[in-house]
Design a protein around this motif. Structure first.
Motif, PDB file in Angstrom:
ATOM      1  N   ILE A 128       0.918  -1.287  -0.268  1.00 27.80           N
ATOM      2  CA  ILE A 128       0.039  -0.168  -0.148  1.00 27.80           C
ATOM      3  C   ILE A 128       0.870   1.254   0.166  1.00 27.80           C
ATOM      4  O   ILE A 128       0.207   1.570  -0.564  1.00 27.80           O
ATOM      5  CB  ILE A 128      -1.170   0.468   1.060  1.00 27.80           C
ATOM      6  N   ARG A 129       2.026   1.227   0.871  1.00 28.43           N
ATOM      7  CA  ARG A 129       3.085   2.394   0.551  1.00 28.43           C
ATOM      8  C   ARG A 129       3.195   2.529  -0.557  1.00 28.43           C
ATOM      9  O   ARG A 129       2.914   3.882  -1.415  1.00 28.43           O
ATOM     10  CB  ARG A 129       3.859   2.116   2.001  1.00 28.43           C
ATOM     11  N   ALA A 130       3.663   1.129  -0.859  1.00 26.67           N
ATOM     12  CA  ALA A 130       4.135   1.780  -2.882  1.00 26.67           C
ATOM     13  C   ALA A 130       3.397   2.107  -3.708  1.00 26.67           C
ATOM     14  O   ALA A 130       3.500   3.142  -4.345  1.00 26.67           O
ATOM     15  CB  ALA A 130       4.827   0.466  -2.922  1.00 26.67           C
ATOM     16  N   LEU A 131       2.896   1.592  -3.881  1.00 25.11           N
ATOM     17  CA  LEU A 131       1.142   2.021  -4.445  1.00 25.11           C
ATOM     18  C   LEU A 131       0.562   3.594  -4.351  1.00 25.11           C
ATOM     19  O   LEU A 131       1.058   4.058  -5.390  1.00 25.11           O
ATOM     20  CB  LEU A 131       0.182   1.342  -3.775  1.00 25.11           C
ATOM     21  N   SER A 132       1.153   3.948  -3.287  1.00 26.71           N
ATOM     22  CA  SER A 132       1.095   5.327  -2.225  1.00 26.71           C
ATOM     23  C   SER A 132       1.801   5.901  -3.274  1.00 26.71           C
ATOM     24  O   SER A 132       1.331   7.630  -4.108  1.00 26.71           O
ATOM     25  CB  SER A 132       0.670   6.025  -1.690  1.00 26.71           C
ATOM     26  N   HIS A 133       2.888   6.099  -2.708  1.00 26.00           N
ATOM     27  CA  HIS A 133       3.994   6.364  -3.596  1.00 26.00           C
ATOM     28  C   HIS A 133       3.690   6.323  -4.998  1.00 26.00           C
ATOM     29  O   HIS A 133       4.406   7.794  -5.642  1.00 26.00           O
ATOM     30  CB  HIS A 133       5.779   6.608  -2.741  1.00 26.00           C
ATOM     31  N   GLY A 134       3.616   5.556  -5.650  1.00 29.06           N
ATOM     32  CA  GLY A 134       4.156   5.634  -7.603  1.00 29.06           C
ATOM     33  C   GLY A 134       2.781   6.415  -7.524  1.00 29.06           C
ATOM     34  O   GLY A 134       2.769   6.711  -8.542  1.00 29.06           O
ATOM     35  N   LEU A 135       1.747   6.278  -6.900  1.00 27.40           N
ATOM     36  CA  LEU A 135       0.734   7.083  -7.821  1.00 27.40           C
ATOM     37  C   LEU A 135       1.006   8.438  -7.574  1.00 27.40           C
ATOM     38  O   LEU A 135       0.148   9.281  -8.117  1.00 27.40           O
ATOM     39  CB  LEU A 135      -0.369   6.716  -6.657  1.00 27.40           C
TER      40      LEU A 135
END
Length: 191
Positions: free
Chosen positions: A124-131
């Motif tokens: 979730i953290r990685a996806l948030s940073h990617g978005l």
């Protein structure tokens, strides 16, 4: 479940578009705590040479990042102390032209990792940073497209007026040449 929400909600992202008047500066403030992270990205979208001065300072006024006459930039910090952090856009080098600046501020509130983080929370953290990165890139592309479109329209307008001027000059020269050549073939009578 609550830990996942606690990790996603602190991601603070805000985008702004401001006009910095000539010979002025615009400053903004963020209250941070120890280990909070903040990133400021900016791009000049209009005005003059598309450059601006930028700096980010800690609560004691010490500059943590400084850019002079840049059109785009990014400054990331991790707060070393609690307090109000200031970032400013300065157009004091220009006395005539106002500047349009688009900027984003990303903040991450520090969450202690003493608890075991599950793989899904890491994702979730990685996806948030990617978005966040994709959103920044899209905003950058929009500003660049606007700048290039304005340049293309200006160039097209100049080419149109240059063509009209050339046409007027061409017809004027043709009319003068016809008149001048016609005067060669006129019979001059002496009385």
């Amino acid at each position: 479940m609550w830990l996942a929400l606690l990790l996603v909600l602190p991601m603070l992202v805000s985008g702004h578009m401001i006009e910095v008047p000539a010979s002025k500066k615009e400053c903004f403030f963020e209250d941070l705590h120890v280990n909070d992270k903040m990133t400021v990205t900016y791009q000049v979208g209009g005005g003059g040479h598309l450059d601006i001065d930028f700096w980010l300072a800690d609560p004691d006024g010490i500059a943590l990042g400084k850019h002079i006459k840049q059109s785009t930039g990014t400054v990331s910090i991790t707060a070393k102390k609690d307090g109000r952090y200031e970032y400013c856009f300065s157009n004091q080098m220009s006395t005539v032209v106002d500047k349009m600046v688009s900027f984003n501020v990303h903040g991450v509130i520090y969450v202690d990792d003493e608890d075991i983080v599950s793989p899904i929370e890491r994702e979730i953290r990685a996806l948030s940073h990617g978005l966040t990165a994709v959103k920044d890139e899209q905003e950058y592309i929009v500003v660049r497209e606007r700048t290039h479109r304005n340049t293309a329209e200006s160039t097209n307008d100049r080419v149109k007026w240059w063509s009209i001027l050339q046409t007027v000059v061409l017809f004027s020269v043709v009319a003068w040449q016809v008149y001048y050549l016609k005067s060669f073939f006129e019979v001059k009578r002496a009385f």
